[in-house]
Structures are given as C-alpha cells and as structure tokens.
Motif scaffolding. Structure first.
Motif, short mmCIF file in Angstrom:
data_model
loop_
_atom_site.label_atom_id
_atom_site.label_comp_id
_atom_site.label_asym_id
_atom_site.label_seq_id
_atom_site.Cartn_x
_atom_site.Cartn_y
_atom_site.Cartn_z
N GLN A 165 -5.48 -9.34 -11.50
CA GLN A 165 -6.67 -10.19 -11.48
C GLN A 165 -6.99 -10.65 -10.05
OE1 GLN A 165 -8.91 -10.69 -13.84
NE2 GLN A 165 -10.11 -11.82 -12.32
N MET A 166 -5.97 -10.99 -9.30
CA MET A 166 -6.20 -11.41 -7.92
C MET A 166 -6.77 -10.26 -7.10
SD MET A 166 -3.01 -13.97 -7.27
CE MET A 166 -3.66 -14.68 -5.78
N GLY A 167 -6.28 -9.05 -7.35
CA GLY A 167 -6.83 -7.88 -6.67
C GLY A 167 -8.29 -7.69 -7.03
N LYS A 168 -8.63 -7.86 -8.31
CA LYS A 168 -10.01 -7.70 -8.75
C LYS A 168 -10.93 -8.75 -8.15
CE LYS A 168 -8.74 -5.43 -13.03
NZ LYS A 168 -8.65 -5.51 -14.50
N GLU A 169 -10.36 -9.84 -7.66
CA GLU A 169 -11.13 -10.89 -6.98
C GLU A 169 -11.17 -10.67 -5.47
OE1 GLU A 169 -9.19 -14.48 -8.23
OE2 GLU A 169 -9.81 -14.22 -10.31
N GLY A 170 -10.60 -9.56 -5.00
CA GLY A 170 -10.63 -9.23 -3.58
C GLY A 170 -9.54 -9.91 -2.77
N LYS A 171 -8.55 -10.49 -3.43
CA LYS A 171 -7.49 -11.21 -2.73
C LYS A 171 -6.55 -10.24 -2.02
CE LYS A 171 -8.88 -15.08 -4.60
NZ LYS A 171 -9.74 -15.96 -3.91
N MET A 230 1.29 -14.15 -2.07
CA MET A 230 2.46 -14.92 -1.61
C MET A 230 2.29 -16.40 -1.97
SD MET A 230 3.04 -13.35 2.18
CE MET A 230 2.75 -11.61 2.43
N GLU A 231 1.09 -16.91 -1.73
CA GLU A 231 0.84 -18.32 -2.04
C GLU A 231 0.91 -18.57 -3.55
OE1 GLU A 231 -2.52 -21.75 -1.20
OE2 GLU A 231 -3.16 -19.65 -1.30
N HIS A 232 0.28 -17.71 -4.32
CA HIS A 232 0.22 -17.87 -5.77
C HIS A 232 1.62 -17.86 -6.40
CE1 HIS A 232 -1.42 -17.59 -9.83
NE2 HIS A 232 -0.55 -16.63 -10.06
N PHE A 233 2.47 -16.95 -5.93
CA PHE A 233 3.81 -16.81 -6.51
C PHE A 233 4.86 -17.60 -5.72
CE2 PHE A 233 1.63 -13.08 -8.26
CZ PHE A 233 1.94 -13.25 -9.60
N ASP A 234 4.41 -18.37 -4.74
CA ASP A 234 5.30 -19.22 -3.94
C ASP A 234 6.43 -18.41 -3.30
OD1 ASP A 234 6.05 -21.60 -2.74
OD2 ASP A 234 7.37 -22.17 -4.40
N LEU A 235 6.03 -17.33 -2.61
CA LEU A 235 6.98 -16.44 -1.96
C LEU A 235 6.79 -16.48 -0.45
CD1 LEU A 235 6.54 -13.26 -4.19
CD2 LEU A 235 8.45 -14.87 -4.28
N SER A 236 7.89 -16.44 0.26
CA SER A 236 7.79 -16.28 1.71
C SER A 236 7.39 -14.84 2.00
CB SER A 236 9.13 -16.59 2.38
OG SER A 236 10.07 -15.57 2.08
N ARG A 237 6.92 -14.61 3.20
CA ARG A 237 6.54 -13.25 3.60
C ARG A 237 7.74 -12.30 3.46
NH1 ARG A 237 2.34 -11.31 6.46
NH2 ARG A 237 1.59 -13.41 6.87
N ASP A 238 8.90 -12.72 3.94
CA ASP A 238 10.10 -11.87 3.86
C ASP A 238 10.46 -11.53 2.42
OD1 ASP A 238 10.36 -11.79 6.60
OD2 ASP A 238 11.87 -13.38 6.68
N GLU A 246 8.38 -1.83 -9.98
CA GLU A 246 7.34 -2.38 -10.85
C GLU A 246 6.45 -3.36 -10.06
OE1 GLU A 246 7.06 -4.10 -15.40
OE2 GLU A 246 8.90 -4.45 -14.26
N PHE A 247 7.07 -4.20 -9.25
CA PHE A 247 6.33 -5.15 -8.42
C PHE A 247 5.51 -4.40 -7.38
CE2 PHE A 247 6.06 -8.11 -4.76
CZ PHE A 247 5.37 -9.15 -5.38
N SER A 248 6.13 -3.43 -6.72
CA SER A 248 5.45 -2.64 -5.70
C SER A 248 4.24 -1.92 -6.28
CB SER A 248 6.43 -1.62 -5.11
OG SER A 248 5.77 -0.78 -4.20
N ASP A 249 4.40 -1.32 -7.46
CA ASP A 249 3.29 -0.62 -8.10
C ASP A 249 2.15 -1.58 -8.44
OD1 ASP A 249 4.69 1.75 -7.89
OD2 ASP A 249 5.28 1.80 -10.02
N ALA A 250 2.50 -2.78 -8.92
CA ALA A 250 1.47 -3.77 -9.27
C ALA A 250 0.71 -4.22 -8.02
CB ALA A 250 2.13 -4.97 -9.97
N VAL A 251 1.42 -4.46 -6.93
CA VAL A 251 0.78 -4.89 -5.69
C VAL A 251 -0.12 -3.77 -5.15
CG1 VAL A 251 1.22 -5.51 -3.27
CG2 VAL A 251 2.53 -6.59 -5.10
N ASN A 252 0.34 -2.53 -5.20
CA ASN A 252 -0.49 -1.41 -4.73
C ASN A 252 -1.75 -1.24 -5.58
OD1 ASN A 252 1.03 -0.66 -2.50
ND2 ASN A 252 2.37 0.65 -3.70
N LYS A 253 -1.60 -1.41 -6.88
CA LYS A 253 -2.76 -1.30 -7.76
C LYS A 253 -3.74 -2.44 -7.46
CE LYS A 253 -3.79 -0.34 -12.59
NZ LYS A 253 -3.20 -0.14 -13.93
N ALA A 254 -3.22 -3.64 -7.22
CA ALA A 254 -4.08 -4.78 -6.88
C ALA A 254 -4.80 -4.53 -5.56
CB ALA A 254 -3.25 -6.05 -6.80
N LYS A 255 -4.14 -3.87 -4.64
CA LYS A 255 -4.77 -3.56 -3.35
C LYS A 255 -5.95 -2.61 -3.56
CE LYS A 255 -3.66 -2.30 1.38
NZ LYS A 255 -2.61 -1.93 2.31
N THR A 256 -5.79 -1.66 -4.47
CA THR A 256 -6.90 -0.76 -4.81
C THR A 256 -8.05 -1.55 -5.42
OG1 THR A 256 -5.38 1.09 -5.14
CG2 THR A 256 -7.56 1.28 -6.16
#
Length: 145
Positions: free
Chosen positions: A30-36, A42-50, A61-71
C-alpha cells in the motif's frame, strides 16, 4: 559454548510479539502504491536504516515485498506525470526536478549512464601492451635522403 550477542531480528518474531501486524506485506504494498520510498517504510515499521537493509539481505519474503512496493511506487510517479500531461498540467511540473527524482529513486530504470562491458566474449582484456610508432613528418623524411 553458548552464543553471545543479540539474536537476529526475524519478521516472524516481530509479528508474534505484536510489533508488526500480520498484514505487514500489504502495508508495504500500500505504501508503494502511494509512491512512498524506503525511508517511509523505515519510519512506518520503526526500523533503523541498518536493520532495514539487513532484513532485505536476510529475508527473501521481506526483500520481495519491498521490491514489489518499489515497482508500485515507480508506477505511481509515472501515472502522476502521465495524468499531468493528459490534463494539461505538465507546464506546472519542473521536468528537470522530476527527472532528477526519478533517476535517484529508481536507478535501475532511470539512468543517464551507460555501462559498457570492455571485454572480449566475457573475458577481460589482458593485453595492455602499448605500441608507439613515431612517424616523422614528411619534410624530415625528404631531408634524410
């Protein structure tokens, strides 16, 4: 000997402990579909960059989801520009800035650089011999006779 140190972060554990919802993938999509972008995730899931990039490397699974969101995000911005042209609003868009943003956010598809393979059939060129042949000017050739 017992392992020392902090245990590796696993998404299953984050979900079990209620830190992440069970719908974490849909949230990423959903965040990807909003252009995020990644920093929004990182902010939404409260994760540091590292931690974010470690999860990308470690969890397919996480990597695939992030790549799909980037698309999805790239499509969002492409549609934004297409709509601007269709609706006659393109004059309100700074095309140089838009191009710069796209080149930096979506490097794989938006690059002005061309990477050229300087090899022969996939093999690196190893013959580095430089041959310099000095050719005398024509007027000097005639004087030598």
């Amino acid at each position: 000997m017992a392992k020392v140190g902090r245990p590796k972060i696993r998404i299953e554990d984050l979900v079990k402990r209620g830190i992440w919802s069970e719908n974490w993938k849909e949230e990423i999509y959903q965040m990807g579909k909003e252009g995020k972008q990644h920093t929004n995730l990182m902010e939404h899931f409260d994760l540091s960059r590292d931690t974010f990039y470690t999860l990308i490397k470690r969890d397919k699974e996480f990597s695939d989801a992030v790549n799909k969101a980037k698309t999805y995000a790239q499509n969002y911005w492409m549609k934004f520009m297409e709509d601007a042209f269709i609706n006659g609003k393109s004059k309100d868009i700074n095309s140089n800035l838009w191009s710069l943003v796209m080149r930096n956010r979506f490097k794989e598809d938006w690059s002005e650089k061309q990477y050229i393979d300087h090899s022969t059939n996939g093999e690196k060129i190893t013959n580095n011999d430089i041959v310099v042949k000095i050719i005398p000017p024509k007027d000097l050739e005639n004087n030598e006779e």
